[in-house]
Design an enzyme around this catalytic site. Structure first.
Site, PDB file in Angstrom:
ATOM      1  N   LYS A   1      98.367 -35.313 -14.615  1.00  0.00           N
ATOM      2  CA  LYS A   1      97.554 -35.609 -15.810  1.00  0.00           C
ATOM      3  C   LYS A   1      96.134 -35.045 -15.594  1.00  0.00           C
ATOM      4  CE  LYS A   1     100.441 -39.546 -16.894  1.00  0.00           C
ATOM      5  NZ  LYS A   1     100.554 -40.861 -17.492  1.00  0.00           N
TER       6      LYS A   1
ATOM      7  N   ASN B   1     103.399 -35.338 -12.555  1.00  0.00           N
ATOM      8  CA  ASN B   1     102.389 -34.775 -13.449  1.00  0.00           C
ATOM      9  C   ASN B   1     101.063 -35.423 -13.061  1.00  0.00           C
ATOM     10  OD1 ASN B   1     100.735 -34.285 -15.710  1.00  0.00           O
ATOM     11  ND2 ASN B   1     101.848 -35.723 -17.023  1.00  0.00           N
TER      12      ASN B   1
ATOM     13  N   GLU C   1     111.257 -40.442 -21.221  1.00  0.00           N
ATOM     14  CA  GLU C   1     110.160 -41.332 -20.857  1.00  0.00           C
ATOM     15  C   GLU C   1     109.893 -42.296 -22.009  1.00  0.00           C
ATOM     16  OE1 GLU C   1     107.532 -39.590 -17.658  1.00  0.00           O
ATOM     17  OE2 GLU C   1     106.802 -38.705 -19.497  1.00  0.00           O
TER      18      GLU C   1
ATOM     19  N   SER D   1     106.798 -45.802 -14.991  1.00  0.00           N
ATOM     20  CA  SER D   1     106.567 -46.870 -14.000  1.00  0.00           C
ATOM     21  C   SER D   1     107.587 -46.839 -12.857  1.00  0.00           C
ATOM     22  CB  SER D   1     106.568 -48.246 -14.682  1.00  0.00           C
ATOM     23  OG  SER D   1     105.488 -48.340 -15.579  1.00  0.00           O
TER      24      SER D   1
ATOM     25  N   HIS E   1     104.745 -34.395 -23.765  1.00  0.00           N
ATOM     26  CA  HIS E   1     104.445 -35.659 -23.084  1.00  0.00           C
ATOM     27  C   HIS E   1     103.919 -36.675 -24.103  1.00  0.00           C
ATOM     28  CE1 HIS E   1     102.454 -38.644 -20.588  1.00  0.00           C
ATOM     29  NE2 HIS E   1     103.340 -38.302 -19.662  1.00  0.00           N
TER      30      HIS E   1
ATOM     31  N   GLU F   1     101.579 -38.745 -24.123  1.00  0.00           N
ATOM     32  CA  GLU F   1     100.128 -38.786 -24.351  1.00  0.00           C
ATOM     33  C   GLU F   1      99.694 -37.664 -25.292  1.00  0.00           C
ATOM     34  OE1 GLU F   1      99.071 -38.794 -20.260  1.00  0.00           O
ATOM     35  OE2 GLU F   1      99.785 -40.859 -20.053  1.00  0.00           O
TER      36      GLU F   1
ATOM     37  N   GLY G   1     102.704 -45.236 -17.718  1.00  0.00           N
ATOM     38  CA  GLY G   1     101.264 -45.417 -17.539  1.00  0.00           C
ATOM     39  C   GLY G   1     100.902 -46.832 -17.118  1.00  0.00           C
TER      40      GLY G   1
HETATM   41  C1  PEP Z   1     104.090 -40.561 -17.296  1.00  0.00           C
HETATM   42  O1  PEP Z   1     103.044 -40.893 -17.845  1.00  0.00           O
HETATM   43  O2  PEP Z   1     104.745 -39.563 -17.658  1.00  0.00           O
HETATM   44  C2  PEP Z   1     104.589 -41.386 -16.193  1.00  0.00           C
HETATM   45  C3  PEP Z   1     105.843 -41.248 -15.794  1.00  0.00           C
HETATM   46  O3  PEP Z   1     103.679 -42.215 -15.651  1.00  0.00           O
HETATM   47  P1  PEP Z   1     103.892 -43.444 -14.643  1.00  0.00           P
HETATM   48  O4  PEP Z   1     104.950 -43.053 -13.636  1.00  0.00           O
HETATM   49  O5  PEP Z   1     102.561 -43.645 -14.033  1.00  0.00           O
HETATM   50  O6  PEP Z   1     104.344 -44.593 -15.490  1.00  0.00           O
END
Ligand code: PEP
Length: 267
Positions: free
Chosen positions: A12, A10, A172, A218, A98, A100, A178
């Protein structure tokens, strides 16, 4: 029964239309996709037309997703995008829920249920994101939290013909995603992924066993394989580590290695 393996990212609120189209083209020219694997990218709305154009002139090898959608097909919803608008662009997949959007835009499970129904009714795929916050984890209600999110968002889906074949879940944990996230360990993820699998069976019946569960949070090439080796994890949903073509490819490769390792362990 073998569930497909999924891997995607994604973007974002990153990447212009030309950057997203260049990413799509370079990735599709470089990547080798095994038979039972689906890859996807989820650019911002403003990049979707450029990416679907690139898919028409080059290889149409990836699912192209949108980051959100409104539940109504049209109307007085300033700033929103509808399912027919996405379908007209040739979008394959819609990300819903998601963390966020839940945190910053007050996305509720009840509204997600309306969105899930709108997307499935149009025959598009849903990638539904669920996950507990750090606080919910500290109170030991991670499994209850994801079960509740799934039960509400997927309410009524079992009654729609073909619908379960269009659903995929992204687990997630909010505390792991993030830049400020804490990378999870496979032992953190395994029990919650099991709970998601049980809830899918309860909500969707037998076809729930075919719904892929992706892990996200992550993930990078160093830990990707440790998650895909888990028996209930059928792929990865990656943010930062997959925002370059090189990073996408390296993380995808590591995820496949872990998957093969998991297959050997579980026979
Ligand atoms: C996310 O925000 O959905 C995500 C998986 O981000 P990251 O891999 O950067 O932690």
């Amino acid at each position: 029964m073998t569930r497909p393996f999924l891997f995607g990212t994604n973007f974002k609120m990153n990447q212009t239309p030309s950057e997203s189209a260049a990413f799509y083209t370079r990735l599709t020219e470089t990547v080798k996709i095994p038979k039972d694997v689906n890859l996807f990218i989820i650019p911002p709305f403003t990049s979707l037309a450029a990416v679907t154009d690139a898919a028409q002139t080059g290889p149409d090898a990836l699912w192209i997703g949108a980051q959100n959608v409104h539940w109504a097909s049209d109307g007085a919803y300033t700033g929103e995008i509808s399912v027919p608008m996405l379908a007209a662009l040739g979008i394959d997949l819609v990300l819903l829920g998601h963390a966020e959007r839940r945190r910053d835009f007050h996305e509720t499970d009840a509204n997600l249920n309306k969105k899930v129904h709108a997307v499935l009714a149009a025959g598009l795929r849903v990638l539904l994101a669920v996950g507990e916050t750090a606080e919910e984890r500290a109170f030991a209600v991670s499994e209850e939290t994801v079960a509740r999110q799934l039960k509400i968002a997927l309410h009524g889906v079992a009654d729609i013909e073909r619908a379960t074949s269009l659903v995929q879940i992204a687990y997630e944990p909010v505390w792991s995603i993030g830049a400020g996230g804490t990378p999870a360990k496979p032992d953190d993820i395994d029990p919650v992924a099991n709970a998601i699998r049980r809830t899918l069976a309860a909500v969707l019946g037998e076809p729930g066993a075919n719904v892929p569960i992706l892990y996200g949070g992550s993930v990078d090439p160093s830990n990707a394989g440790s998650f895909t080796a888990l028996s209930d994890i059928d792929g990865l949903f990656v943010g930062r580590a997959a925002w370059t073509v090189e990073g996408f490819l390296a993380t995808f490769k590591a995820s496949l290695a872990g998957r093969n390792e998991g297959d050997r362990v579980s026979g």
